[in-house]
Scaffold this motif. Sequence first.
Motif, PDB file in Angstrom:
ATOM      1  N   LEU A  44       0.850  -1.184   0.000  1.00 31.44           N
ATOM      2  CA  LEU A  44       0.000   0.000   0.000  1.00 31.44           C
ATOM      3  C   LEU A  44       0.887   1.234   0.000  1.00 31.44           C
ATOM      4  O   LEU A  44       1.866   1.304   0.738  1.00 31.44           O
ATOM      5  CB  LEU A  44      -0.911   0.007   1.233  1.00 31.44           C
ATOM      6  N   THR A  45       0.551   2.204  -0.807  1.00 29.48           N
ATOM      7  CA  THR A  45       1.451   3.336  -0.989  1.00 29.48           C
ATOM      8  C   THR A  45       1.219   4.489  -0.022  1.00 29.48           C
ATOM      9  O   THR A  45       2.154   5.189   0.321  1.00 29.48           O
ATOM     10  CB  THR A  45       1.346   3.867  -2.426  1.00 29.48           C
ATOM     11  N   ARG A  46      -0.018   4.708   0.444  1.00 33.39           N
ATOM     12  CA  ARG A  46      -0.270   5.892   1.266  1.00 33.39           C
ATOM     13  C   ARG A  46      -0.187   5.629   2.759  1.00 33.39           C
ATOM     14  O   ARG A  46       0.135   6.507   3.538  1.00 33.39           O
ATOM     15  CB  ARG A  46      -1.635   6.482   0.937  1.00 33.39           C
ATOM     16  N   HIS A  47      -0.541   4.416   3.182  1.00 35.81           N
ATOM     17  CA  HIS A  47      -0.519   4.117   4.621  1.00 35.81           C
ATOM     18  C   HIS A  47      -0.416   2.610   4.801  1.00 35.81           C
ATOM     19  O   HIS A  47      -1.072   1.860   4.106  1.00 35.81           O
ATOM     20  CB  HIS A  47      -1.799   4.622   5.294  1.00 35.81           C
ATOM     21  N   ASP A  48       0.398   2.193   5.713  1.00 36.00           N
ATOM     22  CA  ASP A  48       0.508   0.760   5.992  1.00 36.00           C
ATOM     23  C   ASP A  48      -0.744   0.277   6.705  1.00 36.00           C
ATOM     24  O   ASP A  48      -1.128   0.808   7.726  1.00 36.00           O
ATOM     25  CB  ASP A  48       1.723   0.478   6.880  1.00 36.00           C
ATOM     26  N   ALA A  49      -1.370  -0.731   6.143  1.00 34.68           N
ATOM     27  CA  ALA A  49      -2.547  -1.329   6.761  1.00 34.68           C
ATOM     28  C   ALA A  49      -2.089  -2.315   7.828  1.00 34.68           C
ATOM     29  O   ALA A  49      -1.243  -3.155   7.575  1.00 34.68           O
ATOM     30  CB  ALA A  49      -3.389  -2.034   5.707  1.00 34.68           C
ATOM     31  N   VAL A  50      -2.659  -2.190   9.006  1.00 33.69           N
ATOM     32  CA  VAL A  50      -2.263  -3.033  10.131  1.00 33.69           C
ATOM     33  C   VAL A  50      -3.205  -4.224  10.234  1.00 33.69           C
ATOM     34  O   VAL A  50      -4.422  -4.076  10.231  1.00 33.69           O
ATOM     35  CB  VAL A  50      -2.284  -2.225  11.443  1.00 33.69           C
ATOM     36  N   VAL A  51      -2.622  -5.410  10.337  1.00 35.27           N
ATOM     37  CA  VAL A  51      -3.390  -6.644  10.512  1.00 35.27           C
ATOM     38  C   VAL A  51      -3.824  -6.750  11.965  1.00 35.27           C
ATOM     39  O   VAL A  51      -3.074  -6.413  12.877  1.00 35.27           O
ATOM     40  CB  VAL A  51      -2.508  -7.862  10.153  1.00 35.27           C
ATOM     41  N   HIS A  52      -5.051  -7.241  12.180  1.00 36.17           N
ATOM     42  CA  HIS A  52      -5.445  -7.533  13.542  1.00 36.17           C
ATOM     43  C   HIS A  52      -5.568  -9.036  13.764  1.00 36.17           C
ATOM     44  O   HIS A  52      -4.857  -9.585  14.583  1.00 36.17           O
ATOM     45  CB  HIS A  52      -6.743  -6.834  13.938  1.00 36.17           C
ATOM     46  N   ASN A  53      -6.438  -9.713  13.030  1.00 34.89           N
ATOM     47  CA  ASN A  53      -6.625 -11.149  13.204  1.00 34.89           C
ATOM     48  C   ASN A  53      -6.851 -11.812  11.857  1.00 34.89           C
ATOM     49  O   ASN A  53      -7.158 -11.153  10.870  1.00 34.89           O
ATOM     50  CB  ASN A  53      -7.833 -11.437  14.110  1.00 34.89           C
ATOM     51  N   GLY A  54      -6.730 -13.125  11.854  1.00 38.62           N
ATOM     52  CA  GLY A  54      -6.975 -13.847  10.616  1.00 38.62           C
ATOM     53  C   GLY A  54      -7.275 -15.311  10.875  1.00 38.62           C
ATOM     54  O   GLY A  54      -7.137 -15.805  11.998  1.00 38.62           O
ATOM     55  N   HIS A  55      -7.697 -15.975   9.809  1.00 36.91           N
ATOM     56  CA  HIS A  55      -8.027 -17.393   9.865  1.00 36.91           C
ATOM     57  C   HIS A  55      -7.490 -18.094   8.636  1.00 36.91           C
ATOM     58  O   HIS A  55      -7.417 -17.512   7.551  1.00 36.91           O
ATOM     59  CB  HIS A  55      -9.543 -17.608   9.927  1.00 36.91           C
ATOM     60  N   LEU A  56      -7.168 -19.359   8.795  1.00 36.43           N
ATOM     61  CA  LEU A  56      -6.774 -20.222   7.693  1.00 36.43           C
ATOM     62  C   LEU A  56      -8.017 -20.942   7.195  1.00 36.43           C
ATOM     63  O   LEU A  56      -8.776 -21.500   7.989  1.00 36.43           O
ATOM     64  CB  LEU A  56      -5.737 -21.231   8.193  1.00 36.43           C
ATOM     65  N   LEU A  57      -8.243 -20.908   5.890  1.00 34.75           N
ATOM     66  CA  LEU A  57      -9.415 -21.544   5.289  1.00 34.75           C
ATOM     67  C   LEU A  57      -8.947 -22.544   4.246  1.00 34.75           C
ATOM     68  O   LEU A  57      -8.097 -22.223   3.416  1.00 34.75           O
ATOM     69  CB  LEU A  57     -10.308 -20.500   4.617  1.00 34.75           C
ATOM     70  N   LYS A  58      -9.511 -23.752   4.279  1.00 32.65           N
ATOM     71  CA  LYS A  58      -9.147 -24.781   3.301  1.00 32.65           C
ATOM     72  C   LYS A  58     -10.389 -25.166   2.520  1.00 32.65           C
ATOM     73  O   LYS A  58     -11.401 -25.514   3.108  1.00 32.65           O
ATOM     74  CB  LYS A  58      -8.546 -25.991   3.988  1.00 32.65           C
ATOM     75  N   TYR A  59     -10.289 -25.040   1.209  1.00 33.76           N
ATOM     76  CA  TYR A  59     -11.376 -25.404   0.307  1.00 33.76           C
ATOM     77  C   TYR A  59     -10.826 -26.301  -0.783  1.00 33.76           C
ATOM     78  O   TYR A  59      -9.984 -25.874  -1.578  1.00 33.76           O
ATOM     79  CB  TYR A  59     -12.026 -24.169  -0.322  1.00 33.76           C
ATOM     80  N   VAL A  60     -11.269 -27.533  -0.819  1.00 35.99           N
ATOM     81  CA  VAL A  60     -10.869 -28.537  -1.805  1.00 35.99           C
ATOM     82  C   VAL A  60      -9.349 -28.577  -1.882  1.00 35.99           C
ATOM     83  O   VAL A  60      -8.704 -29.072  -0.969  1.00 35.99           O
ATOM     84  CB  VAL A  60     -11.531 -28.285  -3.175  1.00 35.99           C
ATOM     85  N   ASP A  61      -8.748 -28.023  -2.923  1.00 32.20           N
ATOM     86  CA  ASP A  61      -7.296 -28.098  -3.080  1.00 32.20           C
ATOM     87  C   ASP A  61      -6.614 -26.745  -2.901  1.00 32.20           C
ATOM     88  O   ASP A  61      -5.475 -26.560  -3.307  1.00 32.20           O
ATOM     89  CB  ASP A  61      -6.943 -28.690  -4.448  1.00 32.20           C
ATOM     90  N   ARG A  62      -7.293 -25.766  -2.280  1.00 32.91           N
ATOM     91  CA  ARG A  62      -6.728 -24.434  -2.093  1.00 32.91           C
ATOM     92  C   ARG A  62      -6.672 -24.111  -0.603  1.00 32.91           C
ATOM     93  O   ARG A  62      -7.508 -24.559   0.183  1.00 32.91           O
ATOM     94  CB  ARG A  62      -7.558 -23.347  -2.796  1.00 32.91           C
ATOM     95  N   THR A  63      -5.693 -23.297  -0.235  1.00 31.85           N
ATOM     96  CA  THR A  63      -5.559 -22.818   1.141  1.00 31.85           C
ATOM     97  C   THR A  63      -5.526 -21.294   1.101  1.00 31.85           C
ATOM     98  O   THR A  63      -4.774 -20.706   0.323  1.00 31.85           O
ATOM     99  CB  THR A  63      -4.270 -23.360   1.791  1.00 31.85           C
ATOM    100  N   TYR A  64      -6.340 -20.678   1.946  1.00 28.35           N
ATOM    101  CA  TYR A  64      -6.468 -19.224   1.965  1.00 28.35           C
ATOM    102  C   TYR A  64      -6.245 -18.691   3.373  1.00 28.35           C
ATOM    103  O   TYR A  64      -6.549 -19.363   4.354  1.00 28.35           O
ATOM    104  CB  TYR A  64      -7.863 -18.793   1.512  1.00 28.35           C
TER     105      TYR A  64
END
Length: 137
Positions: A44-64
């Motif tokens: 991101l060029t104007r401001h760093d986006a800060v992460v707060h939380n996340g999850h791992l998602l698995k669908y068929v043969d993909r991981t997100y």
Amino acid sequence: HSQALDEDTMLLYVFEENNEYDVSIYDLTTLNSPVLVKTLKQDLTRHDAVVHNGHLLKYVDRTYLAIAYYSAGFRVWDVTNIDDIQEVGHFDTIQNLDDNNIIDPDDVFNDLDEFYDNPWGAWNLYAGLPSGHLLVS
């Protein structure tokens, strides 16, 4: 700040709130010797986006990774191949967005401390619904 373990690959995704990078990925194949294999940083060029939380998602043969960003809303990264991680979707949870689909806290807050006390965007998400839908707050 929070983390998600892919038990199939023994990769641990750590969601960083320190704003140096968004996610660090560790190989935990040898539990007493974890290895940092990659870091992920939103471009991101104007401001760093800060992460707060996340999850791992698995669908068929993909991981997100589904990630809640304080100032960049909800974003999804395809991490099926950690050598070629791609952002594959996002949903903006705020108004007053700039060209990078984020809000610049300098436009609405006096300083970053005020921004962290009153974050815009997304704080968390829930990915455990039987429908497969995600909730973002």
